[in-house]
Design a protein around this motif. Sequence first.
Motif, PDB file in Angstrom:
ATOM      1  N   LEU A 171       0.686  -1.144   0.214  1.00 48.75           N
ATOM      2  CA  LEU A 171      -0.093  -0.194  -0.028  1.00 48.75           C
ATOM      3  C   LEU A 171       0.976   1.128  -0.147  1.00 48.75           C
ATOM      4  CD1 LEU A 171      -2.755  -1.199   3.075  1.00 48.75           C
ATOM      5  CD2 LEU A 171      -3.028  -1.109  -0.265  1.00 48.75           C
ATOM      6  N   GLY A 172       2.356   0.723   0.352  1.00 47.01           N
ATOM      7  CA  GLY A 172       2.593   1.845  -0.305  1.00 47.01           C
ATOM      8  C   GLY A 172       3.351   3.137   1.346  1.00 47.01           C
ATOM      9  N   LEU A 181      -7.375   3.414  10.294  1.00 48.75           N
ATOM     10  CA  LEU A 181      -8.444   2.478   8.914  1.00 48.75           C
ATOM     11  C   LEU A 181     -10.021   2.939   9.638  1.00 48.75           C
ATOM     12  CD1 LEU A 181      -9.002   0.027   6.752  1.00 48.75           C
ATOM     13  CD2 LEU A 181      -9.379  -1.809   8.658  1.00 48.75           C
ATOM     14  N   TYR A 182     -10.819   3.565   8.280  1.00 49.73           N
ATOM     15  CA  TYR A 182     -11.891   4.581   8.372  1.00 49.73           C
ATOM     16  C   TYR A 182     -13.326   3.470   7.777  1.00 49.73           C
ATOM     17  CZ  TYR A 182     -16.129   7.237   8.219  1.00 49.73           C
ATOM     18  OH  TYR A 182     -17.422   7.427   8.839  1.00 49.73           O
ATOM     19  N   ALA A 183     -13.447   2.421   8.649  1.00 51.02           N
ATOM     20  CA  ALA A 183     -14.507   1.103   7.886  1.00 51.02           C
ATOM     21  C   ALA A 183     -15.935   1.266   8.949  1.00 51.02           C
ATOM     22  CB  ALA A 183     -14.275   0.135   8.631  1.00 51.02           C
ATOM     23  N   HIS A 216       1.043  10.115   9.030  1.00 47.15           N
ATOM     24  CA  HIS A 216      -0.773   9.857   8.990  1.00 47.15           C
ATOM     25  C   HIS A 216      -0.912   9.263   7.772  1.00 47.15           C
ATOM     26  CE1 HIS A 216      -0.412  10.523  13.451  1.00 47.15           C
ATOM     27  NE2 HIS A 216      -1.201   9.795  13.546  1.00 47.15           N
ATOM     28  N   VAL A 217      -2.088   8.065   7.291  1.00 40.04           N
ATOM     29  CA  VAL A 217      -2.336   7.909   6.486  1.00 40.04           C
ATOM     30  C   VAL A 217      -3.983   7.704   6.696  1.00 40.04           C
ATOM     31  CG1 VAL A 217      -1.467   5.750   6.008  1.00 40.04           C
ATOM     32  CG2 VAL A 217      -2.308   6.638   4.173  1.00 40.04           C
ATOM     33  N   LEU A 218      -5.243   7.882   6.198  1.00 40.29           N
ATOM     34  CA  LEU A 218      -7.042   7.238   6.460  1.00 40.29           C
ATOM     35  C   LEU A 218      -6.732   6.202   5.284  1.00 40.29           C
ATOM     36  CD1 LEU A 218      -9.032   7.956   7.942  1.00 40.29           C
ATOM     37  CD2 LEU A 218      -9.633   8.986   6.146  1.00 40.29           C
ATOM     38  N   LEU A 219      -6.962   5.438   5.271  1.00 39.23           N
ATOM     39  CA  LEU A 219      -7.706   4.305   4.609  1.00 39.23           C
ATOM     40  C   LEU A 219      -8.869   4.065   5.067  1.00 39.23           C
ATOM     41  CD1 LEU A 219      -5.092   1.173   6.079  1.00 39.23           C
ATOM     42  CD2 LEU A 219      -4.768   3.419   3.850  1.00 39.23           C
ATOM     43  N   VAL A 220      -9.831   4.270   3.823  1.00 43.23           N
ATOM     44  CA  VAL A 220     -11.000   4.130   3.588  1.00 43.23           C
ATOM     45  C   VAL A 220     -11.446   2.975   3.692  1.00 43.23           C
ATOM     46  CG1 VAL A 220     -13.290   5.082   3.449  1.00 43.23           C
ATOM     47  CG2 VAL A 220     -11.085   6.113   3.266  1.00 43.23           C
ATOM     48  N   ARG A 221     -12.302   2.381   4.066  1.00 39.44           N
ATOM     49  CA  ARG A 221     -12.788   0.768   3.825  1.00 39.44           C
ATOM     50  C   ARG A 221     -13.878   0.888   4.122  1.00 39.44           C
ATOM     51  NH1 ARG A 221     -11.063  -4.065   1.014  1.00 39.44           N
ATOM     52  NH2 ARG A 221     -12.816  -5.986   2.280  1.00 39.44           N
ATOM     53  N   LEU A 222     -15.051   1.102   2.206  1.00 37.01           N
ATOM     54  CA  LEU A 222     -16.322   0.385   2.378  1.00 37.01           C
ATOM     55  C   LEU A 222     -17.155  -0.838   2.786  1.00 37.01           C
ATOM     56  CD1 LEU A 222     -17.074   3.843  -0.589  1.00 37.01           C
ATOM     57  CD2 LEU A 222     -17.467   4.119   1.725  1.00 37.01           C
ATOM     58  N   LEU A 239      -6.343   7.019   1.294  1.00 34.42           N
ATOM     59  CA  LEU A 239      -6.168   5.468   0.213  1.00 34.42           C
ATOM     60  C   LEU A 239      -7.339   4.929   0.081  1.00 34.42           C
ATOM     61  CD1 LEU A 239      -3.225   4.083   1.054  1.00 34.42           C
ATOM     62  CD2 LEU A 239      -3.195   5.322  -0.836  1.00 34.42           C
ATOM     63  N   ASP A 240      -8.174   4.558  -0.547  1.00 34.61           N
ATOM     64  CA  ASP A 240      -9.392   4.235  -0.512  1.00 34.61           C
ATOM     65  C   ASP A 240      -9.143   2.802  -0.696  1.00 34.61           C
ATOM     66  OD1 ASP A 240     -11.824   3.066  -1.298  1.00 34.61           O
ATOM     67  OD2 ASP A 240     -12.588   3.889  -3.734  1.00 34.61           O
ATOM     68  N   VAL A 241      -9.749   1.512   0.462  1.00 32.05           N
ATOM     69  CA  VAL A 241      -9.041  -0.063  -0.210  1.00 32.05           C
ATOM     70  C   VAL A 241      -9.855  -0.496   0.493  1.00 32.05           C
ATOM     71  CG1 VAL A 241      -6.340   0.442   1.556  1.00 32.05           C
ATOM     72  CG2 VAL A 241      -9.217   0.388   2.842  1.00 32.05           C
ATOM     73  N   SER A 242     -11.067   0.257  -0.355  1.00 30.37           N
ATOM     74  CA  SER A 242     -12.463  -1.064  -0.809  1.00 30.37           C
ATOM     75  C   SER A 242     -11.870  -1.973  -1.750  1.00 30.37           C
ATOM     76  CB  SER A 242     -13.511   0.445  -0.552  1.00 30.37           C
ATOM     77  OG  SER A 242     -13.855   0.609  -0.248  1.00 30.37           O
ATOM     78  N   ARG A 243     -11.383  -1.645  -1.971  1.00 22.89           N
ATOM     79  CA  ARG A 243     -11.536  -3.618  -3.471  1.00 22.89           C
ATOM     80  C   ARG A 243     -10.144  -3.952  -2.660  1.00 22.89           C
ATOM     81  NH1 ARG A 243     -13.401  -3.087  -8.391  1.00 22.89           N
ATOM     82  NH2 ARG A 243     -11.707  -5.119  -8.782  1.00 22.89           N
TER      83      ARG A 243
END
Length: 375
Positions: A171-172, A181-183, A216-222, A239-243
């Motif tokens: 994810l870099g 991680l925002y889920a 910091h980095v925000l990982l968004v998981r829908l 970062l959109d990590v939904s997929r």
Amino acid sequence: MKVVFNSFGGRYNDNPRAIYEALVARGTEMDAVWLARPDLRADFPAGVQTVETWGPDARAAVESADVIVSNDGISREWDKQPTTTYLQTWHGTPLKRLHRDAVWAPEGRLELVMQDIARWDHLLSPNAASTPHLRSAFGFTGPVHETGYPRNDVLSAPDRDRRRARVRAALGIADHVTAVLYAPTWRDDLVLADDGPAHTFPVDLGDLARGLGPDHVLLVRLHAMVSDRLEVQGTAPLLDVSRHPDISELYLAADVLVTDYSSTMFDFAVTGKPIVHFTYDLEHYRDDLRGFYFDLAEIAPGPLLTTSEQVLTAIAGLGGRPWMPTERYNRFRERFCSLEDGAATERVLQLFFPTDGHPGRPGDTPVPTNDEPRR
């Protein structure tokens, strides 16, 4: 032995994946078939046999299976054979009320779900606290096996640090960066409405990500119910990590979880890392939309916050020092994570795929159901 696997309507993840990979690692002789969405076929490893969800080959597969392993309902027209064992693993510890117990549901949805529940032979439960609510929600009178969730075994595995490093590198995310991680879960009244958006965010995600500050980095998981219907917009540090194929890997990669009423809180707590609840629509969700099985204010492992400013302050308060779980957090883990010990998959294999018995028929297994209290 023909085994059909299904996860979230055609994905390669969750409890069915953990069970499948354990069977492969054990060298079990089986004809394994996965139901797969065509656009997600690349997420399946090379050599995995798939059929398109929901084409004619999928119906033929489930109707000829010896065992079906699914984490969600297969709510299509198909005829279950008397010799088929249907194992429903489900996909989360229920905080929010489900199906028959939900405060609100669109017309016809419950009947469609109940058609599939009538086919289930066995149901997995992640913990004793969840078992009566799963029974109530599904109206399921068959065996419920308290095994923990196979998908969470990786969170306690000896190689979890190596997995964390691999996912973060992919994810870099540099070693010194704190990954948030925002889920959030989905909202029934938006997703199931005839028109309008499938989901709305209470804040601008780009602003939230930038508000976290440097390093910091925000990982968004829908949620899977909305990930195909909503675009996450923003630039680094977002970062959109939904997929991403499997959320368990994201739990390992993350340093803190921000969620609302999602069952991600129960899984993430296995890691022992901090959890913050962004519950901006608590009253509406609890009183009008779903309702809760547990009092969230009483059991939540982290603070319940209503504004992005409060969320940012809570994350900043974690600082760079090692985080120590609170007494409240530890009570939460004792109640809901006691079976998440890294051995859930093996318990399921002992039940349904014994090396010296009939697959899918746990008649004489020593692993107890909720009808046989643990001693």
